[in-house]
Design a protein around this motif. Structure first.
Motif, PDB file in Angstrom:
ATOM      1  N   HIS A   1      35.409  31.663  36.019  1.00  0.00           N
ATOM      2  CA  HIS A   1      34.069  31.230  36.444  1.00  0.00           C
ATOM      3  C   HIS A   1      32.966  32.019  35.717  1.00  0.00           C
ATOM      4  O   HIS A   1      33.206  32.602  34.677  1.00  0.00           O
ATOM      5  CB  HIS A   1      33.938  31.301  37.958  1.00  0.00           C
ATOM      6  CG  HIS A   1      35.122  30.672  38.644  1.00  0.00           C
ATOM      7  ND1 HIS A   1      35.218  29.313  38.863  1.00  0.00           N
ATOM      8  CD2 HIS A   1      36.290  31.205  39.093  1.00  0.00           C
ATOM      9  CE1 HIS A   1      36.390  29.051  39.442  1.00  0.00           C
ATOM     10  NE2 HIS A   1      37.064  30.176  39.592  1.00  0.00           N
TER      11      HIS A   1
ATOM     12  N   GLU B   1      33.274  35.305  43.657  1.00  0.00           N
ATOM     13  CA  GLU B   1      34.505  35.382  42.860  1.00  0.00           C
ATOM     14  C   GLU B   1      34.214  35.771  41.420  1.00  0.00           C
ATOM     15  O   GLU B   1      34.885  36.630  40.850  1.00  0.00           O
ATOM     16  CB  GLU B   1      35.268  34.044  42.891  1.00  0.00           C
ATOM     17  CG  GLU B   1      36.568  34.171  42.100  1.00  0.00           C
ATOM     18  CD  GLU B   1      37.275  32.868  41.776  1.00  0.00           C
ATOM     19  OE1 GLU B   1      36.926  31.820  42.357  1.00  0.00           O
ATOM     20  OE2 GLU B   1      38.169  32.906  40.923  1.00  0.00           O
TER      21      GLU B   1
ATOM     22  N   ASN C   1      36.047  38.840  39.559  1.00  0.00           N
ATOM     23  CA  ASN C   1      36.898  38.559  38.396  1.00  0.00           C
ATOM     24  C   ASN C   1      36.471  39.388  37.197  1.00  0.00           C
ATOM     25  O   ASN C   1      37.306  39.963  36.486  1.00  0.00           O
ATOM     26  CB  ASN C   1      36.824  37.071  38.017  1.00  0.00           C
ATOM     27  CG  ASN C   1      37.340  36.159  39.126  1.00  0.00           C
ATOM     28  OD1 ASN C   1      38.006  36.622  40.051  1.00  0.00           O
ATOM     29  ND2 ASN C   1      37.023  34.873  39.026  1.00  0.00           N
TER      30      ASN C   1
ATOM     31  N   HIS D   1      41.382  35.534  38.545  1.00  0.00           N
ATOM     32  CA  HIS D   1      40.684  34.779  39.596  1.00  0.00           C
ATOM     33  C   HIS D   1      40.864  35.414  40.967  1.00  0.00           C
ATOM     34  O   HIS D   1      41.687  36.296  41.164  1.00  0.00           O
ATOM     35  CB  HIS D   1      41.211  33.341  39.645  1.00  0.00           C
ATOM     36  CG  HIS D   1      40.762  32.512  38.495  1.00  0.00           C
ATOM     37  ND1 HIS D   1      39.790  31.552  38.606  1.00  0.00           N
ATOM     38  CD2 HIS D   1      41.148  32.516  37.189  1.00  0.00           C
ATOM     39  CE1 HIS D   1      39.599  30.991  37.420  1.00  0.00           C
ATOM     40  NE2 HIS D   1      40.415  31.563  36.540  1.00  0.00           N
ATOM     41  N   THR D   2      40.073  34.891  41.899  1.00  0.00           N
ATOM     42  CA  THR D   2      40.188  35.273  43.299  1.00  0.00           C
ATOM     43  C   THR D   2      40.370  33.994  44.092  1.00  0.00           C
ATOM     44  O   THR D   2      39.667  33.005  43.845  1.00  0.00           O
ATOM     45  CB  THR D   2      38.913  36.003  43.762  1.00  0.00           C
ATOM     46  OG1 THR D   2      38.618  37.042  42.813  1.00  0.00           O
ATOM     47  CG2 THR D   2      39.082  36.604  45.139  1.00  0.00           C
TER      48      THR D   2
ATOM     49  N   GLU E   1      40.473  25.529  41.197  1.00  0.00           N
ATOM     50  CA  GLU E   1      40.087  26.215  39.962  1.00  0.00           C
ATOM     51  C   GLU E   1      39.645  25.209  38.896  1.00  0.00           C
ATOM     52  O   GLU E   1      38.816  25.522  38.057  1.00  0.00           O
ATOM     53  CB  GLU E   1      41.227  27.088  39.426  1.00  0.00           C
ATOM     54  CG  GLU E   1      41.680  28.196  40.372  1.00  0.00           C
ATOM     55  CD  GLU E   1      40.599  29.235  40.671  1.00  0.00           C
ATOM     56  OE1 GLU E   1      39.465  29.075  40.202  1.00  0.00           O
ATOM     57  OE2 GLU E   1      40.904  30.204  41.387  1.00  0.00           O
TER      58      GLU E   1
HETATM   59 ZN   LIG Z   1      38.817  30.978  40.380  1.00  0.00          ZN
END
Ligand SMILES: [Zn+2]
Length: 521
Positions: free
Chosen positions: A303, A318, A322, A371-372, A404
């Motif tokens: 992101h 997030e 990240n 990612h989270t 995602e």
């Molecule tokens: Zn993500």
């Protein structure tokens, strides 16, 4: 990236047929004329009607005219050809043709070289060549007569051999020399009378699983030899033999001139159609030069910019988590001496396709997207590593991928079939490697103290169809560090010490993978 993409789109909608001269290409199978298929010339390359040609060769065909795609299947293999691309997908791998596939009306044309690919020849167990404007399909022979040469002091016979055939040769009596080639497949029987004083006559005959070469020597044949020279088999007999051509001075492949006059075959061959021998298609591979360079790792903080990723009130977004952990991972790997690149090092938006493209342009040996996670179910928690596969391991994994992939909605690019195709070129060859990489990362994050996020041995590794992992030409995984929707995980994700530990854990997993695979010492 965008510009190239729109160029592709534009090419897709242009009438591609205008510049091509129409014609016909004859097809010969095992010496028989099987008629012709329509073909065209483009930039020195002959393109044939894929559907008609594949059918003549006994393949099955699914044509998607609207999508300008065609799927061709032969025993044990399939290929997907798409206009206007030169990349063909064969058994989930990409192969490049010498020119683009072209769609005109309801037909799809591909460079004739498609049908000569080793994969196609292997599937059909045939030798396929393009000779004098015709597609020639022949028995998968390993031995064939090439030509004869009559000199002042010797006669020379040249034979084509695929690979290095083993043989035994002996002089049976004063005039007769015989050689036996166990397991050889002869292109066709040959019997020739030279009627001179070195070689009276010779014959090549398939006898069951062996091929027999029989030479009747003339009265001035003081000496003879049968040797492998320049990748060929050469029989010489005469009063004074020429020096053998050493294998060291091996000629380049194009000098292996296999063109022969049809009259050479005339004596014992009753097939009406004469065709020259095909080029030896299965050449020994060129030596692979391993480039000595550092391992290159691309870290992809998920992101960014207008795309925040998973959010939760009172917590970092997030995209920020990240980036923070990605920078820790970057520092860890840099210290280990790797070449490392971040797809973004600040709060900017990068398209998903742009990220994998960046990795490929950097010639990444390894790609990790950070990612989270988030879930509606508040109890969902834990660390997970995903690798890409068309099939999700379960519904939840599919949902994570769907989430995602939502970043696609932020991208202005219009995703058309061309894009879908580029995606489908995803390198399945790396799936196995990616799953191993996922395992090492999981183990080291599990071992790393001070992270405080659950790593479940049974389901921490999952597979799903993540857009960002598609098309990366290297082992690639997507790490979900934890769930921002879980109060417990969220606290750890925002903890500065745990963030560094997470970066270190992932980094140690990467190093462990590279060691296990013998890529580093
Ligand atoms: Zn993500």
């Amino acid at each position: 990236m965008k510009r190239a993409f729109f160029a592709l789109l534009a090419a897709l909608f242009l009438p591609a047929c205008l510049a091509h001269a129409q014609g016909k290409t004859d097809i010969y199978i095992l010496g028989k004329d099987k008629g012709s298929v329509s073909s065209m010339q483009a930039g020195g390359v002959t393109l044939v009607d894929v559907r008609a040609t594949a059918k003549k060769l006994g393949g099955s065909v699914e044509l998607y005219a609207a999508a300008k795609q065609i799927k061709v299947a032969f025993p044990g293999m399939y290929a997907i050809l798409s206009a206007p691309l030169r990349e063909v997908i064969i058994n989930a791998q990409t192969v490049s043709l010498p020119a683009e596939v072209v769609a005109t009306g309801s037909k799809i044309y591909a460079p004739v070289q498609f049908f000569m690919l080793p994969q196609v020849q292997k599937a059909l167990d045939r030798q396929i060549s393009f000779e004098k404007g015709a597609l020639v399909v022949e028995k998968n022979f390993t031995l064939a007569f090439v030509d004869k040469e009559q000199q002042k002091s010797y006669d020379r016979l040249r034979l084509f051999q695929k690979g290095n055939l083993s043989f035994t040769s002996e002089q049976k009596n004063k005039h007769t020399v015989e050689a036996n080639f166990p397991g050889a497949v002869l292109k066709r029987n040959v019997s020739l009378r030279l009627k001179d004083d070195f070689v009276r006559s010779f014959s090549l005959t398939q006898r069951g699983k062996d091929v027999l070469l029989k030479v009747i020597l003339g009265k001035n044949a003081k000496n003879w030899r049968l040797t492998q020279e320049k990748g060929e088999l050469v029989f010489v007999a005469g009063s004074a033999l020429p020096a053998p051509v050493s294998a060291v001075e091996e000629a380049p492949a194009e000098e292996l001139d296999l063109d022969m006059s049809p009259s050479v075959f005339a004596e014992e061959d009753d097939t009406p159609v004469m065709r020259p021998a095909p080029q030896p298609v299965l050449k020994s591979g060129a030596p692979v030069i391993v480039e000595k360079r550092k391992i290159r790792i691309v870290i992809d903080p998920g992101h960014g910019g207008k795309d925040p990723g998973a959010t939760r009130r009172g917590s970092s977004q997030e995209k920020t988590l990240n980036l923070t952990v990605s920078k820790h991972l970057y520092n860890y790997l840099k210290k280990q001496g790797f070449d490392v690149k971040l797809t973004r090092d600040n709060d900017t938006f990068v398209t998903l396709a742009g990220r994998s493209k960046m990795a490929n342009e950097y010639k990444a040996d390894l790609f990790v997207s950070v990612h989270t996670n988030a879930a509606k179910r508040a109890a969902a928690n834990g660390f997970e590593v995903y690798f890409r596969s068309d099939k999700a391991t379960d519904k939840e994994a599919a949902e994570v991928a769907a989430f995602e992939n939502e970043a696609l909605q932020y991208e202005e690019a219009h995703y058309s079939f061309v894009d879908m195709l580029l995606e489908s070129m995803a390198k399945n060859e790396f799936m196995n490697e990616s799953s191993k990489l996922a395992g090492h990362i999981r183990n080291y994050v599990y071992k790393e103290p001070g992270i405080g996020i659950a790593v479940r041995q049974n389901n921490a590794i999952r597979q799903a169809n993540f857009y960002v992992l598609r098309g990366v030409k290297a082992p690639a995984v997507l790490v979900e560090m934890g769930y921002i929707s879980s109060a417990k995980d969220r606290a750890r994700l925002n903890n500065k010490a745990a963030q560094k530990r997470m970066g270190d854990g992932i980094g140690k997993g990467i190093v462990s993978y590279l060691k296990a695979e013998g890529k580093i010492k």
